[in-house]
Write a protein that holds these residues in place. Structure first.
Motif, PDB file in Angstrom:
ATOM      1  N   GLY A  40       0.833  -1.192   0.000  1.00 45.64           N
ATOM      2  CA  GLY A  40       0.000   0.000   0.000  1.00 45.64           C
ATOM      3  C   GLY A  40       0.867   1.241   0.000  1.00 45.64           C
ATOM      4  O   GLY A  40       1.717   1.409   0.880  1.00 45.64           O
ATOM      5  N   TYR A  61      -1.664  -0.942  -3.705  1.00 46.40           N
ATOM      6  CA  TYR A  61      -2.825  -0.171  -3.271  1.00 46.40           C
ATOM      7  C   TYR A  61      -2.522   1.320  -3.299  1.00 46.40           C
ATOM      8  O   TYR A  61      -1.479   1.756  -2.811  1.00 46.40           O
ATOM      9  CB  TYR A  61      -3.240  -0.570  -1.848  1.00 46.40           C
ATOM     10  CG  TYR A  61      -3.582  -2.026  -1.706  1.00 46.40           C
ATOM     11  CD1 TYR A  61      -4.681  -2.567  -2.350  1.00 46.40           C
ATOM     12  CD2 TYR A  61      -2.802  -2.859  -0.922  1.00 46.40           C
ATOM     13  CE1 TYR A  61      -4.999  -3.901  -2.223  1.00 46.40           C
ATOM     14  CE2 TYR A  61      -3.111  -4.206  -0.784  1.00 46.40           C
ATOM     15  CZ  TYR A  61      -4.212  -4.723  -1.439  1.00 46.40           C
ATOM     16  OH  TYR A  61      -4.514  -6.052  -1.316  1.00 46.40           O
ATOM     17  N   THR A  91      -7.636   2.109  -2.497  1.00 41.56           N
ATOM     18  CA  THR A  91      -8.219   1.824  -1.184  1.00 41.56           C
ATOM     19  C   THR A  91      -8.141   3.058  -0.280  1.00 41.56           C
ATOM     20  O   THR A  91      -8.266   2.945   0.934  1.00 41.56           O
ATOM     21  CB  THR A  91      -7.498   0.647  -0.489  1.00 41.56           C
ATOM     22  OG1 THR A  91      -6.124   0.981  -0.296  1.00 41.56           O
ATOM     23  CG2 THR A  91      -7.625  -0.625  -1.301  1.00 41.56           C
TER      24      THR A  91
END
Length: 194
Positions: A40, A61, A91
């Motif tokens: 992420g 992400y 996200t």
């Protein structure tokens, strides 16, 4: 150097959110990340002209604002190169994540964005191989060019492809649905498709 990484010596990071802001300051070097799983990308701000290269066998992400400058008017914003064995997925909370760069290259086996969650970008030059569907939204008022960068030519995937921008969308290379069975949607809110 602030972060000692290179093509030959990338940092191995696997996490839901990676922030690189060096106590609120910009990182003065290009950053090379090589994840062993999913990664992420949180808030990462690099010095003007520096690059971010990310490779992950899983998903990448979009969690925060990532790029060489959070100021979208800055010149020489470097490049962001993302290579995911999975997908590139937004996200971010309240859809606030964004990739801000001059040159954006994305390679993803399982798609870029989703129908209800586009990848937010602000890029001058764009090249994407999405594997499957692609959904990109740009708030850039300057021209956004679909080009060839490295080995990625234009925008292609085997699914629906959506590219929305505020300024002109300049198609210099192909935008291709690889199976010829899906829909391509191009939109320029305040400009033209050239």
């Amino acid at each position: 150097k602030d972060i000692d990484s290179s093509v030959g010596k990338p940092l191995g990071v696997t996490t839901n959110r990676l922030d690189i802001n060096n106590d609120g300051r910009t990182v003065n070097t290009s950053v090379f990340l090589n994840s062993t799983g999913n990664l992420g990308l949180g808030n990462i701000v690099l010095k003007s002209g520096e690059d971010l290269h990310v490779t992950a066998p899983g998903d990448i992400y979009q969690v925060g604002v990532v790029g060489t400058s959070t100021n979208t008017l800055t010149n020489d914003r470097g490049s962001i190169s993302l290579n995911a064995g999975g997908g590139v997925i937004n996200t971010s909370a309240n859809n606030k994540g964004k990739f801000v760069t001059d040159d954006l290259i994305i390679i993803a086996k399982n798609g870029v964005g989703a129908l209800d969650s586009a990848i937010n970008i602000n890029a001058e030059n764009l090249s994407v191989f999405g594997g499957k569907a692609i959904n990109l939204v740009s708030d850039q008022t300057k021209d956004m060019n679909i080009v060839k960068q490295e080995n990625v030519i234009g925008v292609s995937g085997d699914g629906d492809i959506t590219v929305d921008t505020v300024g002109n969308l300049v198609v210099k290379e192909k935008i291709e649905d690889l199976s010829a069975q899906n829909t391509i949607r191009l939109n320029s809110a305040n400009g033209s498709i050239i």
